[in-house]
Scaffold this motif. Structure first.
Motif, PDB file in Angstrom:
ATOM      1  N   LEU A  68       0.836  -1.197   0.000  1.00 32.93           N
ATOM      2  CA  LEU A  68       0.000   0.000   0.000  1.00 32.93           C
ATOM      3  C   LEU A  68       0.874   1.251   0.000  1.00 32.93           C
ATOM      4  O   LEU A  68       1.733   1.419   0.859  1.00 32.93           O
ATOM      5  CB  LEU A  68      -0.922  -0.006   1.212  1.00 32.93           C
ATOM      6  CG  LEU A  68      -1.993  -1.101   1.182  1.00 32.93           C
ATOM      7  CD1 LEU A  68      -2.722  -1.157   2.518  1.00 32.93           C
ATOM      8  CD2 LEU A  68      -2.969  -0.883   0.041  1.00 32.93           C
ATOM      9  N   PHE A  70       0.096   4.496   0.451  1.00 32.81           N
ATOM     10  CA  PHE A  70      -0.207   5.634   1.312  1.00 32.81           C
ATOM     11  C   PHE A  70      -0.202   5.289   2.799  1.00 32.81           C
ATOM     12  O   PHE A  70      -0.284   6.183   3.635  1.00 32.81           O
ATOM     13  CB  PHE A  70      -1.577   6.223   0.946  1.00 32.81           C
ATOM     14  CG  PHE A  70      -1.704   6.641  -0.497  1.00 32.81           C
ATOM     15  CD1 PHE A  70      -0.594   7.008  -1.240  1.00 32.81           C
ATOM     16  CD2 PHE A  70      -2.945   6.660  -1.109  1.00 32.81           C
ATOM     17  CE1 PHE A  70      -0.704   7.384  -2.575  1.00 32.81           C
ATOM     18  CE2 PHE A  70      -3.072   7.051  -2.438  1.00 32.81           C
ATOM     19  CZ  PHE A  70      -1.955   7.406  -3.172  1.00 32.81           C
ATOM     20  N   ALA A  71      -0.130   4.013   3.140  1.00 27.48           N
ATOM     21  CA  ALA A  71      -0.200   3.618   4.549  1.00 27.48           C
ATOM     22  C   ALA A  71       1.121   3.823   5.279  1.00 27.48           C
ATOM     23  O   ALA A  71       1.171   3.773   6.503  1.00 27.48           O
ATOM     24  CB  ALA A  71      -0.635   2.161   4.658  1.00 27.48           C
ATOM     25  N   THR A  98      -2.587   1.992  -4.711  1.00 25.86           N
ATOM     26  CA  THR A  98      -3.287   2.906  -3.813  1.00 25.86           C
ATOM     27  C   THR A  98      -4.242   2.182  -2.881  1.00 25.86           C
ATOM     28  O   THR A  98      -4.514   2.664  -1.776  1.00 25.86           O
ATOM     29  CB  THR A  98      -4.079   3.945  -4.607  1.00 25.86           C
ATOM     30  OG1 THR A  98      -5.128   3.280  -5.337  1.00 25.86           O
ATOM     31  CG2 THR A  98      -3.183   4.710  -5.565  1.00 25.86           C
ATOM     32  N   ASN A 104      -8.015   2.589   2.890  1.00 25.15           N
ATOM     33  CA  ASN A 104      -7.127   3.634   3.398  1.00 25.15           C
ATOM     34  C   ASN A 104      -7.741   4.354   4.593  1.00 25.15           C
ATOM     35  O   ASN A 104      -7.092   4.526   5.634  1.00 25.15           O
ATOM     36  CB  ASN A 104      -6.821   4.642   2.286  1.00 25.15           C
ATOM     37  CG  ASN A 104      -5.785   4.140   1.301  1.00 25.15           C
ATOM     38  OD1 ASN A 104      -4.596   4.344   1.484  1.00 25.15           O
ATOM     39  ND2 ASN A 104      -6.233   3.458   0.252  1.00 25.15           N
ATOM     40  N   GLN A 105      -8.982   4.768   4.458  1.00 23.87           N
ATOM     41  CA  GLN A 105      -9.600   5.627   5.464  1.00 23.87           C
ATOM     42  C   GLN A 105      -9.988   4.863   6.721  1.00 23.87           C
ATOM     43  O   GLN A 105      -9.694   5.304   7.842  1.00 23.87           O
ATOM     44  CB  GLN A 105     -10.827   6.306   4.855  1.00 23.87           C
ATOM     45  CG  GLN A 105     -10.485   7.261   3.725  1.00 23.87           C
ATOM     46  CD  GLN A 105     -11.700   7.674   2.914  1.00 23.87           C
ATOM     47  OE1 GLN A 105     -12.781   7.086   3.041  1.00 23.87           O
ATOM     48  NE2 GLN A 105     -11.540   8.687   2.077  1.00 23.87           N
ATOM     49  N   HIS A 108      -6.634   2.084   7.779  1.00 22.72           N
ATOM     50  CA  HIS A 108      -5.306   2.630   8.058  1.00 22.72           C
ATOM     51  C   HIS A 108      -5.318   4.083   8.513  1.00 22.72           C
ATOM     52  O   HIS A 108      -4.253   4.638   8.818  1.00 22.72           O
ATOM     53  CB  HIS A 108      -4.411   2.467   6.821  1.00 22.72           C
ATOM     54  CG  HIS A 108      -4.186   1.044   6.446  1.00 22.72           C
ATOM     55  ND1 HIS A 108      -3.351   0.216   7.153  1.00 22.72           N
ATOM     56  CD2 HIS A 108      -4.732   0.284   5.453  1.00 22.72           C
ATOM     57  CE1 HIS A 108      -3.362  -1.000   6.603  1.00 22.72           C
ATOM     58  NE2 HIS A 108      -4.200  -0.981   5.586  1.00 22.72           N
ATOM     59  N   PHE A 112      -7.763   9.654   1.396  1.00 25.12           N
ATOM     60  CA  PHE A 112      -7.686   9.083   0.051  1.00 25.12           C
ATOM     61  C   PHE A 112      -7.977  10.147  -1.011  1.00 25.12           C
ATOM     62  O   PHE A 112      -8.410   9.849  -2.102  1.00 25.12           O
ATOM     63  CB  PHE A 112      -8.675   7.921  -0.071  1.00 25.12           C
ATOM     64  CG  PHE A 112      -8.420   7.040  -1.274  1.00 25.12           C
ATOM     65  CD1 PHE A 112      -7.275   6.284  -1.356  1.00 25.12           C
ATOM     66  CD2 PHE A 112      -9.351   6.972  -2.314  1.00 25.12           C
ATOM     67  CE1 PHE A 112      -7.039   5.468  -2.461  1.00 25.12           C
ATOM     68  CE2 PHE A 112      -9.117   6.159  -3.419  1.00 25.12           C
ATOM     69  CZ  PHE A 112      -7.959   5.412  -3.494  1.00 25.12           C
ATOM     70  N   PRO A 115      -5.744  10.443  -5.259  1.00 25.00           N
ATOM     71  CA  PRO A 115      -4.772   9.344  -5.206  1.00 25.00           C
ATOM     72  C   PRO A 115      -3.769   9.354  -6.357  1.00 25.00           C
ATOM     73  O   PRO A 115      -2.615   8.959  -6.158  1.00 25.00           O
ATOM     74  CB  PRO A 115      -5.641   8.083  -5.240  1.00 25.00           C
ATOM     75  CG  PRO A 115      -6.960   8.528  -5.782  1.00 25.00           C
ATOM     76  CD  PRO A 115      -7.134   9.938  -5.347  1.00 25.00           C
TER      77      PRO A 115
END
Length: 345
Positions: A68, A70-71, A98, A104-105, A108, A112, A115
């Motif tokens: 991932l 963005f994490a 992504t 994501n929200q 983690h 988002f 992206p």
């Protein structure tokens, strides 16, 4: 066309054993996903447990398929990639994606928004950190400003390949523009690759800093859940939960709807809202939908379906069906898959 494998294991030790079996079968790369395990920790185990022929020469590649984006911070991603390339003696490929908004929200705790430009920034930052130097500066939706720091360990090689996963045309085009390869979603029919993915990749390749009219040097990795059994009905039913899982996810509704399965997606989403586990929706999935989005059937049938990707992709990442199945059944399905890979390599 290279045959890659995304191995499964009930334990990490079993997963590494499966990767060794894939290596013995002739697979080109083993890929570590990020859902029930950490992609980087899994890739570390795969790197340590594979890659040695007689004489000590590295062989099978190791990749995150996908981690991932963005994490973690982009700098931590770059450092993990550099460490993995060292551990694997130059066999590592960094695959990033992504994920969807809810992942994501809700899972983690990261936003988002936008992206695509964020992933572009992530790739730029990872490349800057891997290149070294002082300062390291990038400004964008994701920014970095590092002064007075240098990584004191020499890189294994001057360029570590970065792959991007993408489904929508803009994200696929971004892979062609800024990455070294593209990784498909595991439900990616050959017709989808031919009619939509390759044109989007070509659009991105044309925008590279050194534009190219072909994908030479760019690694296109198709993907498929591959369920092999002498009984085609058994093979399809093993793969059905994989399709059901994604059919319940809103982000994939357009893909399934375009193939004529909007009603199935609606039923799967309703079942999920009613409390059914996401990996147990296979009974809602008709055989035609399994056939459209997976490779399922006898060894001969699966081999023929795999060959449909030849000329469209440089590799195909094959994974055994695992969603909602007992461990013993997944183990059996994986053994069948590895036998098929060995017969085709």
């Amino acid at each position: 066309m290279r045959l890659d494998v995304q191995p499964w294991g009930e334990t990490m030790a079993e997963l590494v054993s499966a990767a060794r079996a894939a290596e013995s079968a002739g697979a080109g790369v083993v890929w570590a996903p990020e859902l029930h395990r950490s992609a980087f920790v899994t890739a570390s185990a795969l790197a340590a447990g594979t890659g040695k022929e007689a004489g000590g020469h590295s062989r099978i590649g190791i990749g995150t398929g996908i981690a991932l984006a963005f994490a973690r911070s982009a700098m931590l991603t770059a450092l993990a990639a550099a460490d993995l390339d060292e551990l694997s003696e130059g066999r590592f490929r960094l695959g990033l994606g992504t994920g969807v908004a809810r992942l994501n929200q809700d899972w983690h705790g990261v936003s988002f928004d936008r992206p695509l430009p964020r992933l572009r920034d992530t790739v730029a930052i990872v490349r800057a950190v891997l290149a070294g130097g002082d300062p390291i500066v990038h400004k964008g939706l994701r920014s970095i400003r590092v002064r007075g720091w240098r990584r004191p360990y020499p890189p294994v090689r001057p360029h570590l390949p970065i792959y991007l996963a993408g489904v929508g045309p803009a994200m696929v085009a971004l892979a062609g523009e800024v990455a070294d390869g593209w990784i498909a979603h595991e439900l990616c029919p050959s017709t989808e690759l031919r009619e939509r993915i390759r044109p989007a990749l070509q659009s991105g390749l044309a925008r590279r800093a050194a534009p190219s009219s072909s994908s030479a040097g760019f690694d296109i990795v198709a993907a498929a859940c591959c369920s092999v059994d002498p009984d085609p009905a058994v093979a399809r039913r093993r793969a059905a939960n994989v399709v059901g899982f994604y059919a319940s996810v809103r982000s994939y509704a357009d893909m399934f709807g375009a193939a004529g399965f909007a009603d199935v997606c609606a039923a799967a989403s309703e079942a999920l809202r009613s409390g059914r586990p996401a990996d147990s929706l296979g009974d809602l999935i008709p055989d035609a939908m399994v056939d459209a989005f997976t490779i399922a059937g006898t060894p001969a049938h699966c081999a023929a379906r795999i060959l449909e990707y030849d000329g469209l992709a440089d590799a195909i990442k094959l994974s055994p069906p695992s969603y909602g199945l007992p461990a013993a059944e997944v183990r059996h399905a994986q053994n069948r898959l590895l036998e098929l890979v060995g017969s085709m390599c």
